[in-house]
Design an enzyme around this catalytic site. Sequence first.
Site, PDB file in Angstrom:
ATOM      1  CB  SER A 198      -1.054 -14.865 -77.390  1.00 33.07           C
ATOM      2  OG  SER A 198      -0.334 -16.045 -77.202  1.00 33.07           O
ATOM      3  CG  HIS A 217       4.140 -13.880 -77.324  1.00 31.35           C
ATOM      4  ND1 HIS A 217       3.582 -14.105 -78.564  1.00 31.35           N
ATOM      5  CD2 HIS A 217       3.198 -14.243 -76.417  1.00 31.35           C
ATOM      6  CE1 HIS A 217       2.370 -14.606 -78.409  1.00 31.35           C
ATOM      7  NE2 HIS A 217       2.113 -14.689 -77.124  1.00 31.35           N
TER       8      HIS A 217
END
Length: 698
Positions: A557, A672
């Site tokens: 990320s 995610h």
Amino acid sequence: MNYRSVVAFTLFVAAWCAQPLTAQNLQPDPFLWLEEIDGARALSWVNTQNARTVADLEKYPGFKDIAAKNFEIYNSKERIAMPAIHGAYIYNFWQDEHHERGIWRRTSVSEYVKPSPDWEVVLDIDSLSKADNEKWVFHGATFLPPLGERCIVSLSRGGGDADIKRELDCRTKQFVKDGFTLPEAKGSTSWKDENTLYVMTDFGAGSLTQSGYPRIAKVWKRGAPLDQARTVYEGQTSDVSVSAFTVPTPERQYDFVYRGKTFYTREIYALEHGALVRLEIPEDAEFQGILKNQMFVELKSDWSPVGVGRTYPQGALLSIDYDKFLSGGRNFQVVVEPGERSSIVSVSTTKNLLLVDRQTNVISELYQYRLSNGTWTGEKVGAPDFGTIAIETADDNSDQYFFTYTSFLSPTSLYRVPNGGRVEQVKYLPAYFDAGKYEVEQFEATSKDGTRIPYFLVHQKNLALNGSHPTLLYAYGGFEVSMQPYYSAVIGTAWLERGGVYAYANLRGGGEFGPRWHTSAIKENRQKVNDDMIAVSEDLIARRITSPAHLGIQGGSNGGLLVGSVYTQRPELYGAVVCQVPLLDMKRYNKLLAGASWMGEYGDPDKEEEWAYIRKYSPYQNVDATKRYPKILLMTSTRDDRVHPGHARKMAAKLESLTIPFYYYENTEGGHSAGVTNKQRAFESALVFSYLFMQLNK
């Protein structure tokens, strides 16, 4: 209560990519088609890259053993079933070889503390997925206080942030017929009472912010159509998000509206007698809830309220009587005032206790406070030292709470504190590897501007300092997230036991040393995070622990942006780069999914003066055809609706067009995160460690 295949292109494209970035030569992006998440051409390219990557990495001799061991660890019956207290029950979500998508279950507190509790299944996600013909991922539930007899269950298709919501009767363990139901969207709910919800969702055209989150909060009565829900607050499209929520306490219920103006600034409104009353606190301060009618505020900058005659320091936790505050009072009590190398990690409450998890030099300490004669008095909880403590769950209806303790070499343990009293260990992980062979050290590297950057090093005892050890450096460096020591059976068995060294860095941009540690490295100062990572890398090499050929870095990320940036800036330092669910195209990040919400961290690339500093480190724009790069591993998920998979896709395609070596793997599920089932997680981690050993043991 506790308030994460393209063919080679022309030589023109290669020449363009190698040119310095200026407004004059900035050309249209030739890989925009890869931003079409489910586009046939894009998915065909993904499938080709996946097949090539998997075929290569599965050739590593240890791949099957690593994958099998990881799967065994993820499915182990000896894992701690982490608790969540709701009403009279402890709830837990569990996945194993028999429950691939998981079961949501519960038991009593007295049963839970037994070695082998008797669980009652509330919701079987595998069975529900089969019945609905959907690959559901459980996203948790929002309970009706105080007894938790009903809840709103959130279910995601494939693991993305967007989910559907259904009302469940916890007594019958059945979805409520004609109960509260919301279609798929990014949003949230909060119970106002048994027949009323605050609801934040996609209400139709114009109801979302530029970041893709709800900008309207409504109150929804049972039995009424959603389109008849009454608007409580409406924010701006430029806001990040808006929500309404309740803070239930034994004394009374408080209702609030949250307007997130940016990722780090907000306005909080109290709903008092049907009217909105702005809480006059700094926009960057965090509202941390209410207990015993005392309102808590955590400061992110110094604050000098008008008429008080004093300045409350950055990083402090303040308390004040809520009613006095609404009447204009500003004489706060400073409950916690962290020092230069310390910070508040989290704040939680029970019926009577204020719980504060603090850290000093990245080592945790837990304190509990009681209110006596208007003053909070605290004591340190008798938890183990020199590790990481985290509150797992706290009971609003009593003073019972559970916390975990972990460190790099200490298997995670779960402790119970019944009614704020004596600490007792109730669960613990077995030792998945022989920790006696290893030691942990904490070093400091000196960054480019002279700042001392701490990092941990886990390695075999009596390590020969000859620069030959495969070393994995992990870091994040953003969003005020603290990177604290933790026990990982997978890292222990797949990396340490196979001769690897593990480094874990505490870069600026994180929250290890308070708000200033974070804000010193955002926007125009973002390069400092990259400088910190480079400094730690160079320190590992200077200490002869490793050498560039044997040094790998990993980040996900925001951490994916980090490793992508240093990969393009200092490729000669590394033999391997694991770049997961990353941001990489910083010119377009604010136009992709939730990207606009992060402009408080990175800046606005549509503003010329801000793009001027962003473009200097943006990985996608800084690939240089004349440089020699290590073979990077890019990983993402098709269903990631937070960080767009186009970032990783386009980076890989650009590298391919320049004949720069790379690996690429995209999971079709996972959101995610690294997969949604234990089998997926085991497989992906086996890909990572196989890649690392193949690259760093050359």
